[in-house]
Design a protein around this motif. Structure first.
Motif, PDB file in Angstrom:
ATOM      1  N   GLU A 166      -0.962  10.737 -14.779  1.00  0.00           N
ATOM      2  CA  GLU A 166      -2.147  11.505 -15.170  1.00  0.00           C
ATOM      3  C   GLU A 166      -3.278  11.313 -14.174  1.00  0.00           C
ATOM      4  N   VAL A 167      -3.309  10.159 -13.515  1.00  0.00           N
ATOM      5  CA  VAL A 167      -4.323   9.877 -12.496  1.00  0.00           C
ATOM      6  C   VAL A 167      -3.768  10.291 -11.131  1.00  0.00           C
ATOM      7  N   GLN A 168      -4.491  11.142 -10.446  1.00  0.00           N
ATOM      8  CA  GLN A 168      -4.056  11.586  -9.124  1.00  0.00           C
ATOM      9  C   GLN A 168      -4.483  10.576  -8.064  1.00  0.00           C
ATOM     10  N   TRP A 169      -3.620  10.336  -7.086  1.00  0.00           N
ATOM     11  CA  TRP A 169      -3.920   9.389  -6.023  1.00  0.00           C
ATOM     12  C   TRP A 169      -3.065   9.708  -4.805  1.00  0.00           C
ATOM     13  N   ASP A 170      -3.513   9.212  -3.651  1.00  0.00           N
ATOM     14  CA  ASP A 170      -2.760   9.370  -2.406  1.00  0.00           C
ATOM     15  C   ASP A 170      -2.331   8.024  -1.822  1.00  0.00           C
ATOM     16  N   LEU A 171      -3.214   7.017  -1.921  1.00  0.00           N
ATOM     17  CA  LEU A 171      -2.914   5.657  -1.481  1.00  0.00           C
ATOM     18  C   LEU A 171      -3.230   4.707  -2.634  1.00  0.00           C
ATOM     19  N   LEU A 172      -2.375   3.733  -2.842  1.00  0.00           N
ATOM     20  CA  LEU A 172      -2.541   2.800  -3.962  1.00  0.00           C
ATOM     21  C   LEU A 172      -2.061   1.427  -3.518  1.00  0.00           C
ATOM     22  N   VAL A 173      -2.810   0.385  -3.891  1.00  0.00           N
ATOM     23  CA  VAL A 173      -2.475  -0.964  -3.440  1.00  0.00           C
ATOM     24  C   VAL A 173      -2.294  -1.901  -4.626  1.00  0.00           C
ATOM     25  N   TRP A 174      -1.334  -2.819  -4.482  1.00  0.00           N
ATOM     26  CA  TRP A 174      -1.186  -3.909  -5.450  1.00  0.00           C
ATOM     27  C   TRP A 174      -0.620  -5.124  -4.727  1.00  0.00           C
ATOM     28  N   GLY A 175      -0.785  -6.280  -5.328  1.00  0.00           N
ATOM     29  CA  GLY A 175      -0.296  -7.516  -4.734  1.00  0.00           C
ATOM     30  C   GLY A 175       1.155  -7.739  -5.105  1.00  0.00           C
TER      31      GLY A 175
ATOM     32  N   ILE B 109       0.872  -1.188   0.000  1.00  0.00           N
ATOM     33  CA  ILE B 109       0.000   0.000   0.000  1.00  0.00           C
ATOM     34  C   ILE B 109       0.902   1.229   0.000  1.00  0.00           C
ATOM     35  N   HIS B 110       1.011   1.847  -1.171  1.00  0.00           N
ATOM     36  CA  HIS B 110       1.888   3.000  -1.357  1.00  0.00           C
ATOM     37  C   HIS B 110       1.241   4.269  -0.823  1.00  0.00           C
ATOM     38  N   MET B 111       2.070   5.146  -0.301  1.00  0.00           N
ATOM     39  CA  MET B 111       1.693   6.537  -0.073  1.00  0.00           C
ATOM     40  C   MET B 111       2.366   7.374  -1.154  1.00  0.00           C
ATOM     41  N   ASN B 112       1.624   8.277  -1.748  1.00  0.00           N
ATOM     42  CA  ASN B 112       2.171   9.115  -2.814  1.00  0.00           C
ATOM     43  C   ASN B 112       2.929  10.285  -2.191  1.00  0.00           C
ATOM     44  N   LEU B 113       4.251  10.101  -2.078  1.00  0.00           N
ATOM     45  CA  LEU B 113       5.095  11.143  -1.498  1.00  0.00           C
ATOM     46  C   LEU B 113       5.784  11.973  -2.582  1.00  0.00           C
TER      47      LEU B 113
ATOM     48  N   ARG C  54      -8.266  14.012   3.967  1.00  0.00           N
ATOM     49  CA  ARG C  54      -9.020  13.329   2.905  1.00  0.00           C
ATOM     50  C   ARG C  54      -8.024  12.750   1.905  1.00  0.00           C
ATOM     51  N   LEU C  55      -8.156  11.451   1.605  1.00  0.00           N
ATOM     52  CA  LEU C  55      -7.198  10.765   0.751  1.00  0.00           C
ATOM     53  C   LEU C  55      -7.913   9.989  -0.346  1.00  0.00           C
ATOM     54  N   LYS C  56      -7.339  10.036  -1.560  1.00  0.00           N
ATOM     55  CA  LYS C  56      -7.887   9.274  -2.684  1.00  0.00           C
ATOM     56  C   LYS C  56      -7.160   7.942  -2.789  1.00  0.00           C
ATOM     57  N   VAL C  57      -7.930   6.867  -2.905  1.00  0.00           N
ATOM     58  CA  VAL C  57      -7.394   5.508  -2.940  1.00  0.00           C
ATOM     59  C   VAL C  57      -7.635   4.892  -4.312  1.00  0.00           C
ATOM     60  N   LEU C  58      -6.615   4.212  -4.866  1.00  0.00           N
ATOM     61  CA  LEU C  58      -6.760   3.392  -6.066  1.00  0.00           C
ATOM     62  C   LEU C  58      -6.580   1.937  -5.672  1.00  0.00           C
ATOM     63  N   THR C  59      -7.527   1.082  -6.065  1.00  0.00           N
ATOM     64  CA  THR C  59      -7.460  -0.322  -5.674  1.00  0.00           C
ATOM     65  C   THR C  59      -8.137  -1.216  -6.701  1.00  0.00           C
ATOM     66  N   GLN C  60      -7.623  -2.444  -6.852  1.00  0.00           N
ATOM     67  CA  GLN C  60      -8.364  -3.479  -7.548  1.00  0.00           C
ATOM     68  C   GLN C  60      -9.525  -3.918  -6.665  1.00  0.00           C
ATOM     69  N   ASN C  61     -10.584  -4.456  -7.304  1.00  0.00           N
ATOM     70  CA  ASN C  61     -11.741  -4.831  -6.493  1.00  0.00           C
ATOM     71  C   ASN C  61     -11.449  -6.011  -5.566  1.00  0.00           C
ATOM     72  N   ARG C  62     -10.386  -6.770  -5.820  1.00  0.00           N
ATOM     73  CA  ARG C  62     -10.058  -7.895  -4.932  1.00  0.00           C
ATOM     74  C   ARG C  62      -9.677  -7.425  -3.534  1.00  0.00           C
ATOM     75  N   TYR C  63      -9.319  -6.144  -3.397  1.00  0.00           N
ATOM     76  CA  TYR C  63      -8.929  -5.606  -2.089  1.00  0.00           C
ATOM     77  C   TYR C  63     -10.019  -4.747  -1.439  1.00  0.00           C
ATOM     78  N   MET C  64     -11.233  -4.780  -1.980  1.00  0.00           N
ATOM     79  CA  MET C  64     -12.274  -3.900  -1.446  1.00  0.00           C
ATOM     80  C   MET C  64     -12.663  -4.257  -0.009  1.00  0.00           C
ATOM     81  N   ASP C  65     -12.671  -5.527   0.340  1.00  0.00           N
ATOM     82  CA  ASP C  65     -12.996  -5.886   1.725  1.00  0.00           C
ATOM     83  C   ASP C  65     -11.971  -5.288   2.689  1.00  0.00           C
ATOM     84  N   LEU C  66     -10.706  -5.327   2.299  1.00  0.00           N
ATOM     85  CA  LEU C  66      -9.654  -4.722   3.114  1.00  0.00           C
ATOM     86  C   LEU C  66      -9.871  -3.224   3.245  1.00  0.00           C
ATOM     87  N   TRP C  67     -10.185  -2.574   2.137  1.00  0.00           N
ATOM     88  CA  TRP C  67     -10.331  -1.112   2.178  1.00  0.00           C
ATOM     89  C   TRP C  67     -11.556  -0.677   2.973  1.00  0.00           C
TER      90      TRP C  67
END
Length: 599
Positions: A459-468, A323-327, A408-421
């Protein structure tokens, strides 16, 4: 959740409640549920009382879980007409690669994480020279010869456009032919990760090198076009799978000229890369022929056990949730270490472990799996923030809310992680943090903004982003440390010369070196203290698998597709309907690693 699944789960619950009502001893206090057997689920057989007669109290008969007897009925050869369908939501280009391509070594579930493939032995002559004896009598899938000349041609192509994820593009010098079936790899400096990188230095036919060459991308390997270009047990006949581009479906056919005649066992394998995770789960549990193997959210373990078509398979892993933070260009508040630490302190890892992962995970102080070599000291000395201070304590929650309220933070996630989010959203909501969650279907929609942020080109703005971030470097913590190397495109951390220096030190050492634990500890401690990412538990593998399929997952990011087997009752080879007796609930398969293996 589909209506069918919801009805199934409600039906089981209602049956249990009815059974308890009819079987209740006189005078027994309400809400004292009878204990269920360890190997059974308490689903009774009920009879209807005669009209006007009191209900007869009946003994609850538990549902017995049958043994998985599929292994006794496998045919130990390629089964004509056999077809298995698999869903791979994370790193499909990694998980598939060694089923199609060949390299000097390949992933294995032994302690070191690899076995010989196109090589039969090797010798490290000095710090920068490795010599390999090649396997003889091997052909590419198009029938052309594999020998020392083919290896040299491939490594010349690699030099023109090397992969960029590690340091191999900088330290690899050249490959030399010693004789017809012996080659030497020469490096520019001592490099302790060479054998891990070697797994991804794969070999392609001359035709493929002319058409595509090496791609020079931050992802690996080349699966950019279908065709008989590799050395593996399967030929990619439809689709393509790379880190930044993929088709929703890829089709693999058995390679009749594979050097190891024991494999493969299945004629056709279809791989899906972009399914909705719940749809994928339902396709394994509720039907035949749509899907045979899929990752599932742990909350559906009971549904899988009760499924007429699927069984539950679990195992520990060296995989990671990044789970990245956009620094680089995210919310400016994330540049403050106190804010990043407060976000991590607000997460109750044990709560996530219980309610999201259903205990199919391990608490972890950082993103790096505690099962990696070199993590012993870090795991002993560092604990998840929530294990040190309870974020649900009133005083602690008030303190965190003063620091985070209004964020307030914008999150990008695959739907497989929605329960976690959803759970993270609830926990952070207690301290005044609002999440705007954008759900995407495919991993490539995550990788595009991720791999362009380091250079401030997203081009897509985000604050938190998750990948496996599954274990693609095979039993080495650089799998996780990749995203800590701040000048690499995989990192979204602002420049940190101290952290980069620690990782450079790691590149010089191998996991067998006595000081490797100390190097690893310095990296993990730096990331932990700076709270550079959002840390959650390390997940187990949790699969729904067709009852007539034999599949043992590796602990790392490789599906050994060539080892998959089916019985004569599998949908692809069976004649007639699926026998009712085979639909009975099955015991859970919990894979443990043998002595000498890890974790």
């Amino acid at each position: 959740m589909s209506s069918t699944t919801l009805e199934n789960r409600l039906g089981v619950l209602c049956t249990l409640m009815a059974a308890m009502w009819f079987a209740w001893p006189p005078g027994q206090p309400a809400l004292c549920q009878p204990a269920l057997g360890q190997s059974a689920l308490g689903q009774p057989a009920l009879g209807q009382p005669a009209l006007g007669q009191p209900a007869a109290r009946q003994r609850i008969q538990p549902v017995r879980l049958r043994d998985d007897d599929a292994g006794q009925r496998f045919v130990d050869r390629l089964v004509p007409g056999s077809h298995v369908k698999v869903f791979i939501p994370s790193l499909p280009y990694i998980y598939l690669s060694h089923a199609i391509n060949g390299a000097m070594i390949k992933p294995s579930d032994n302690a070191r994480g690899w076995d010989y493939d196109m090589a039969t032995s090797h010798e490290q002559i000095d710090d920068t020279t490795y010599e390999f004896k090649l396997r003889q009598g091997v052909q590419f899938q198009d029938g052309t010869r594999f020998d020392a000349d083919a290896v040299v041609r491939n490594m010349d192509a690699f030099k023109l456009a090397p992969t960029l994820y590690s340091k191999i593009d900088q330290v690899f010098d050249r490959c030399e032919k010693v004789d017809e079936f012996t080659v030497r790899f020469l490096l520019k400096e001592k490099y302790g990760c060479f054998m891990n990188d070697l797994i991804w230095m794969q070999f392609y036919s001359d035709e493929y090198l002319k058409l595509n060459g090496w791609n020079g991308k931050a992802t690996c390997p080349n699966l950019s076009a279908p065709g008989p270009y590799g050395l593996g047990p399967y030929i990619l006949t439809e689709g393509y799978v790379e880190g930044d581009r993929q088709t929703p479906k890829a089709v693999l056919k058995a390679n009749p000229n594979y050097w190891d005649q024991r494999y493969p066992k299945i004629e056709t394998i279809t791989v899906f890369t972009e399914l909705d995770s719940r749809r994928a789960k339902n396709s394994v549990l509720e039907t035949e022929g749509e899907l045979d193997i899929a990752f599932i959210p742990p909350e559906y373990k009971v549904d899988t056990i009760l499924s007429p078509y699927a069984k539950l398979v679990t195992s520990p892993t060296t995989n990671n949730i990044a789970i990245h933070m956009n620094l680089i260009n995210g919310n400016p508040k994330l540049l403050e270490v106190d804010v990043r630490r407060a976000l991590n302190e607000a997460l109750h890892q044990r709560n996530l472990w219980h309610f999201v992962f259903d205990r199919e995970a391990t608490l972890s102080p950082t993103q790096a799996s505690p099962f990696f070599p070199g993590m012993r000291k870090a795991t002993q000395l560092l604990k998840p923030y929530s294990e040190l201070e309870d974020p649900y304590d009133a005083a602690k929650r008030a303190q965190l809310k003063r620091r985070l309220n209004g964020l307030r933070l914008k999150v990008l996630t695959q739907n497989r992680y929605m329960d976690l989010w959803r759970s993270i959203e609830t926990q952070l909501g207690y301290v005044g943090v609002t999440l705007d969650i954008e759900e995407v279907k495919s991993e490539k929609e995550i990788f595009d903004p991720l791999l362009t942020t380091n250079r401030d080109q997203n081009e897509v703005q985000w604050d938190l982003l998750v990948w496996g971030n599954d274990d693609w470097f095979f039993n080495h913590p650089f799998t996780a440390f990749l995203v800590y190397r701040t000048h690499n495109v995989w990192s979204t951390i602002f420049p940190d010369p101290v952290l980069d220096g620690y990782i450079e030190e790691m590149f010089q050492a191998s996991v067998e070196d006595p000081g490797f634990d100390e190097i690893t500890y310095k990296i993990v401690k730096r990331v932990y203290d700076q709270a550079y990412m959002l840390f959650v538990p390390t997940p187990n593998n949790v699969f729904a698998v067709n009852k007539e399929v034999g599949f043992k997952p590796y602990r790392m990011a490789c599906y050994p597709l060539w080892k998959i087997q089916v019985t004569d009752q599998h949908w692809s080879v069976r004649k007639g309907a699926y026998p009712e007796a085979r639909k009975e609930p099955m015991k859970v398969t919990r894979i443990q690693f043998d002595a000498g293996e890890s974790p």
